[in-house]
Write an enzyme that holds these catalytic residues in place. Structure first.
Site, mmCIF file in Angstrom:
data_model
loop_
_atom_site.group_PDB
_atom_site.id
_atom_site.type_symbol
_atom_site.label_atom_id
_atom_site.label_comp_id
_atom_site.label_asym_id
_atom_site.label_seq_id
_atom_site.Cartn_x
_atom_site.Cartn_y
_atom_site.Cartn_z
ATOM 1 N N HIS A 136 0.794 -1.232 0.000
ATOM 2 C CA HIS A 136 0.000 0.000 0.000
ATOM 3 C C HIS A 136 0.829 1.286 0.000
ATOM 4 O O HIS A 136 0.541 2.233 0.729
ATOM 5 C CB HIS A 136 -0.943 0.013 1.206
ATOM 6 C CG HIS A 136 -2.035 -1.027 1.124
ATOM 7 N ND1 HIS A 136 -2.511 -1.521 -0.050
ATOM 8 C CD2 HIS A 136 -2.765 -1.634 2.103
ATOM 9 C CE1 HIS A 136 -3.476 -2.400 0.191
ATOM 10 N NE2 HIS A 136 -3.652 -2.499 1.478
ATOM 11 N N HIS A 210 -9.461 2.248 0.405
ATOM 12 C CA HIS A 210 -9.456 1.132 1.359
ATOM 13 C C HIS A 210 -10.589 1.244 2.385
ATOM 14 O O HIS A 210 -10.364 1.053 3.579
ATOM 15 C CB HIS A 210 -8.086 1.071 2.051
ATOM 16 C CG HIS A 210 -7.679 -0.287 2.501
ATOM 17 N ND1 HIS A 210 -8.341 -0.966 3.495
ATOM 18 C CD2 HIS A 210 -6.691 -1.106 2.081
ATOM 19 C CE1 HIS A 210 -7.751 -2.131 3.688
ATOM 20 N NE2 HIS A 210 -6.752 -2.247 2.840
ATOM 21 N N GLU A 345 -11.341 -3.503 -2.900
ATOM 22 C CA GLU A 345 -10.346 -2.560 -3.422
ATOM 23 C C GLU A 345 -10.169 -2.817 -4.914
ATOM 24 O O GLU A 345 -9.594 -3.824 -5.305
ATOM 25 C CB GLU A 345 -9.018 -2.756 -2.693
ATOM 26 C CG GLU A 345 -9.122 -2.650 -1.176
ATOM 27 C CD GLU A 345 -8.018 -3.424 -0.459
ATOM 28 O OE1 GLU A 345 -6.837 -3.184 -0.711
ATOM 29 O OE2 GLU A 345 -8.350 -4.290 0.377
HETATM 30 C C1 GLA Z 1 -5.079 -5.023 2.358
HETATM 31 C C2 GLA Z 1 -4.252 -6.234 2.387
HETATM 32 C C3 GLA Z 1 -4.440 -6.963 3.653
HETATM 33 C C4 GLA Z 1 -4.193 -6.066 4.842
HETATM 34 C C5 GLA Z 1 -5.060 -4.858 4.748
HETATM 35 C C6 GLA Z 1 -4.757 -3.886 5.849
HETATM 36 O O1 GLA Z 1 -6.377 -5.273 2.055
HETATM 37 O O2 GLA Z 1 -4.471 -7.074 1.290
HETATM 38 O O3 GLA Z 1 -3.605 -8.060 3.698
HETATM 39 O O4 GLA Z 1 -2.869 -5.683 4.844
HETATM 40 O O5 GLA Z 1 -4.899 -4.237 3.516
HETATM 41 O O6 GLA Z 1 -4.772 -4.461 7.102
#
Ligand code: GLA
Length: 380
Positions: A136, A210, A345
């Site tokens: 991210h 997110h 997402e």
């Molecule tokens: C994303 C990732 C997850 C986790 C979340 C945040 O969706 O794919 O594995 O890291 O973000 O907790």
């Protein structure tokens, strides 16, 4: 008598007309953007929170810290408004610790294996913040940036235009990247997100949001019914990096082509579910050609709330909130236990820069990155 009847009809028609006009006028009067101080960052940047109210009186709160969707209130089947996203009430809490609640994610949403990729023969090393991988956008991703904000008022929508200039080398990425994200909250209860970006050097981009949804506004999301229009998904290794295979969902717990509750198969003895502690995978969306199409739908039967996802993207990370563990207390004192929220997402596939067969995430100078996603709220 006839005269009296006619008078009654005229009076009745008049009342209906007046109330119809009244409703519409009241609708427009509802439309509003309210800007409030949300707080200050440790670097003394002033942060605001914007309440966007559409003609239906439904509201979305967005802050220019991380472009975070702080709350989203939509009606249930009886018309009662409820907040359907997880988050906090204060800026300090977002700054202190957040599993990306509601945030804009960049420069690269999801994981890049070992935080490395090669462009034009040169190896780039990114911040590593998820085991041995990059997640991210790194340690200080777009979710922690203070964005410039401009209010948007349209006849059928209110919104916010957020801009951010990510400097050359930020978190290890090449090129100055100029990013614009437009949130529009329409009178059809659609949260529309338009992402654009340009660069002055060859780079990679993969932007997303997110938000953690819980259509019941409380409890876990295991009873939510999910449909994903995807025949395949990208299986991962233990570190949640795709192996490169595009695997059929048929006869696996990943098959959401027909609506299915999230909890129905989540505890099955399945290697992929074990790696993710539940669902935390990228689906290869059907009919990808860069145009906007409906790719997913979630329905919560007790409230009748529905969210439909439309996107121009090839992939969708469905994350069932597996890493929430009760250590976070959010809005109204809610304790967020495992699987109390779900993320949808929209994105290019994880680790695309290292997977030449995946749709490309390259952005060249002179080109424009564009991506659109809509979360549309209705009831049944
Ligand atoms: C994303 C990732 C997850 C986790 C979340 C945040 O969706 O794919 O594995 O890291 O973000 O907790």
């Amino acid at each position: 008598m006839d005269y009296l009847k006619r008078l009654c009809v005229i009076l009745l028609a008049g009342t209906v007309l007046v109330s119809l006009v009244g409703c519409t006028m009241q609708g427009n009067a509802n439309m509003n953007i309210e800007k409030r101080l949300f707080g200050k960052t440790d670097q003394a940047d002033v942060v605001h929170i914007y309440t966007l109210t559409n003609a239906n009186g439904c509201e979305v709160k967005i802050t220019n810290y991380g472009g975070i969707v702080v709350s989203l209130k939509v009606p249930d089947k009886t018309g009662k408004l409820g907040d359907v996203v997880l988050g906090y009430e204060t800026l300090d809490k977002y700054i202190e610790k957040s599993p990306y609640f509601g945030a804009l994610i960049g420069r690269y949403g999801n994981r890049i294996g070992k935080g490395k990729f090669t462009l034009d023969g040169r190896v780039y090393t990114l911040a590593v913040n998820n085991g041995e991988n990059h997640l991210h956008g790194g340690i200080v991703g777009f979710d922690k940036a203070v964005w410039n904000a401009k209010e948007i008022k349209q006849p059928d929508a209110v919104g916010l235009e957020l801009t951010y200039l990510s400097g050359d080398g930020e978190e290890g990425y090449p090129g100055n990247l100029s990013v614009t994200v437009r949130y529009l909250w329409t009178d059809d209860n659609e949260l529309k997100i338009d992402y654009t970006a340009t660069t002055d050097r060859l780079t990679i981009v993969n932007l997303t949001n997110h938000s953690y949804f819980n259509l019941a506004g409380k409890g876990d999301i295991l009873g939510h019914e999910l449909m994903i229009d995807a025949d395949r998904f990208t299986p991962v290794d233990e570190g949640l990096i795709p192996t490169g295979e595009l695997r059929s969902v048929a006869e696996t717990p990943m098959d959401f082509r027909k609506p299915m509750t999230i909890g129905a198969r989540i505890e099955q003895d399945d290697e992929q579910l074990k790696f993710g502690l539940g669902y935390d995978h990228n689906w290869v969306l059907n009919r990808y050609d860069g145009s906007l199409r409906r790719v997913a739908r979630v329905c919560e039967s007790t409230t009748g709330r529905i969210v439909e996802v439309y996107t121009t993207e090839p992939g969708l990370q469905f994350y069932s909130g597996n890493f929430l563990d009760g250590t976070i207390t959010g809005k109204c004192g809610a304790v967020y236990q495992q699987r109390y929220g779900l993320c949808l997402e929209t994105q290019h596939f994880p680790d695309s820069p290292n997977k030449p067969d995946f749709p490309s995430t390259l952005l060249k100078p002179g080109e424009r990155y564009t991506s659109t996603t809509i979360y549309k709220f209705t009831t049944q």
